[in-house]
Design a protein around this motif. Structure first.
Motif, PDB file in Angstrom:
ATOM      1  N   GLY A 288       0.817  -1.220   0.000  1.00  0.00           N
ATOM      2  CA  GLY A 288       0.000   0.000   0.000  1.00  0.00           C
ATOM      3  C   GLY A 288       0.844   1.261   0.000  1.00  0.00           C
ATOM      4  N   LEU A 289       1.878   1.296   0.841  1.00  0.00           N
ATOM      5  CA  LEU A 289       2.757   2.475   0.889  1.00  0.00           C
ATOM      6  C   LEU A 289       3.527   2.667  -0.415  1.00  0.00           C
ATOM      7  CD1 LEU A 289       4.125   2.201   4.538  1.00  0.00           C
ATOM      8  CD2 LEU A 289       2.699   4.047   3.614  1.00  0.00           C
TER       9      LEU A 289
ATOM     10  N   LEU B   6       1.050   3.944  -2.893  1.00  0.00           N
ATOM     11  CA  LEU B   6       0.626   5.296  -2.540  1.00  0.00           C
ATOM     12  C   LEU B   6       1.647   6.344  -2.971  1.00  0.00           C
ATOM     13  CD1 LEU B   6      -1.714   6.706  -0.959  1.00  0.00           C
ATOM     14  CD2 LEU B   6      -0.215   6.656   1.024  1.00  0.00           C
TER      15      LEU B   6
ATOM     16  N   SER C 141      -3.262   4.376  -8.591  1.00  0.00           N
ATOM     17  CA  SER C 141      -2.324   3.731  -7.661  1.00  0.00           C
ATOM     18  C   SER C 141      -2.461   4.316  -6.256  1.00  0.00           C
ATOM     19  CB  SER C 141      -0.883   3.835  -8.168  1.00  0.00           C
ATOM     20  OG  SER C 141      -0.428   5.159  -8.192  1.00  0.00           O
ATOM     21  N   SER C 142      -2.767   5.603  -6.146  1.00  0.00           N
ATOM     22  CA  SER C 142      -2.984   6.207  -4.826  1.00  0.00           C
ATOM     23  C   SER C 142      -4.231   5.652  -4.157  1.00  0.00           C
ATOM     24  CB  SER C 142      -3.080   7.734  -4.945  1.00  0.00           C
ATOM     25  OG  SER C 142      -1.857   8.274  -5.373  1.00  0.00           O
TER      26      SER C 142
ATOM     27  N   SER D 228      -5.574   2.697  -4.794  1.00  0.00           N
ATOM     28  CA  SER D 228      -5.264   1.310  -4.451  1.00  0.00           C
ATOM     29  C   SER D 228      -4.387   1.235  -3.207  1.00  0.00           C
ATOM     30  CB  SER D 228      -4.557   0.611  -5.619  1.00  0.00           C
ATOM     31  OG  SER D 228      -5.383   0.593  -6.752  1.00  0.00           O
ATOM     32  N   GLY D 229      -3.372   2.081  -3.145  1.00  0.00           N
ATOM     33  CA  GLY D 229      -2.480   2.108  -1.984  1.00  0.00           C
ATOM     34  C   GLY D 229      -3.215   2.476  -0.709  1.00  0.00           C
ATOM     35  N   ALA D 230      -4.067   3.503  -0.787  1.00  0.00           N
ATOM     36  CA  ALA D 230      -4.834   3.928   0.389  1.00  0.00           C
ATOM     37  C   ALA D 230      -5.746   2.807   0.870  1.00  0.00           C
ATOM     38  CB  ALA D 230      -5.648   5.179   0.059  1.00  0.00           C
TER      39      ALA D 230
ATOM     40  N   LEU E 281      -5.267   9.649   2.892  1.00  0.00           N
ATOM     41  CA  LEU E 281      -4.131   8.917   2.314  1.00  0.00           C
ATOM     42  C   LEU E 281      -4.120   9.014   0.791  1.00  0.00           C
ATOM     43  CD1 LEU E 281      -4.047   5.730   4.565  1.00  0.00           C
ATOM     44  CD2 LEU E 281      -2.252   7.467   4.363  1.00  0.00           C
ATOM     45  N   ALA E 282      -5.281   8.847   0.164  1.00  0.00           N
ATOM     46  CA  ALA E 282      -5.346   8.948  -1.301  1.00  0.00           C
ATOM     47  C   ALA E 282      -4.903  10.340  -1.760  1.00  0.00           C
ATOM     48  CB  ALA E 282      -6.758   8.637  -1.797  1.00  0.00           C
TER      49      ALA E 282
ATOM     50  N   GLY F 212      -1.137  10.656  -1.400  1.00  0.00           N
ATOM     51  CA  GLY F 212      -0.489   9.924  -2.482  1.00  0.00           C
ATOM     52  C   GLY F 212      -0.560  10.675  -3.803  1.00  0.00           C
TER      53      GLY F 212
ATOM     54  N   GLN G 140       2.842  12.046  -5.514  1.00  0.00           N
ATOM     55  CA  GLN G 140       3.229  11.560  -6.837  1.00  0.00           C
ATOM     56  C   GLN G 140       3.133  12.668  -7.890  1.00  0.00           C
ATOM     57  OE1 GLN G 140       2.211   7.554  -8.213  1.00  0.00           O
ATOM     58  NE2 GLN G 140       1.047   7.311  -6.298  1.00  0.00           N
TER      59      GLN G 140
END
Length: 187
Positions: A26-27, A30, A141-142, A144-146, A167-168, A171, A175
């Motif tokens: 996830g990190l 993110l 991807s953010s 998904s990571g979050a 978190l999203a 990210g 990015q």
């Protein structure tokens, strides 16, 4: 009962992944999902493969894990060697999975008709990946990571939704800043 963004239906096998593994992937997604494109494609393939196998073979947990691993590996290898095709596949899988699970979580559709939203979301995701590749990859991807970071924790709905959104956004902003700093600057 309204469950929101982070209350996404995830097969039991995905839920039982070690929280450290989910947190680590996830990190990475993110903060480096655009740079680690192959990881994004592989992780998306893994989750979607497990979801499909768990639906098709509900009482055969091993099939879900095997299908997830195979689709994840195929996705990661395709991302490395056949980028144009992998871009479309990743966008399709991520967009389809996100729309399908969001509509399920918001109780807008039944699991029996999930394939329709998967196809619609998939088409939108694939189109976005081709038209605005960098930003689509950053956003997907953010998200998904979050999700991978928040999901393993037993948080109250409101806290989980807020943590997911924060978190999203972190990210996406991180990015985006990396993307902006990697472009040549006019002199």
């Amino acid at each position: 009962m309204h469950q929101g963004l982070t209350a996404i239906h995830v097969p039991a096998e995905v839920s039982s992944l070690p929280p450290i593994a989910a947190l680590l992937v996830g990190l990475l997604l993110l903060f480096f999902g655009r740079k680690l494109f192959w990881l994004f494609v592989g992780a998306t393939g893994f989750v979607v493969g497990m979801e499909v196998a768990a639906t098709l073979f509900p009482h055969q947990n091993d099939w879900a894990v095997v299908a997830g691993l195979i689709l994840g590996l195929v996705g990661a290898v395709a991302a490395i060697f056949v980028q144009k095709i992998a871009i479309g596949i990743a966008g399709f899988l991520a967009g389809g999975y996100f729309l399908m699970t969001a509509l399920r979580a918001w109780e807008i559709q039944s699991p029996d008709t999930s394939w329709i939203s998967f196809l619609v979301g998939g088409a939108i995701g694939a189109l976005l990946m081709y038209v605005v590749f960098n930003w689509a990859l950053i956003i997907l991807s953010s998200i998904s990571g979050a999700h991978l970071i928040v999901h393993p924790f037993a948080l109250k709905h409101e806290v989980a939704a807020l943590a997911f959104l924060v978190l999203a956004m972190i990210g996406i902003l991180t990015q985006g800043k990396i993307l902006g700093s990697s472009k040549p600057q006019p002199e």
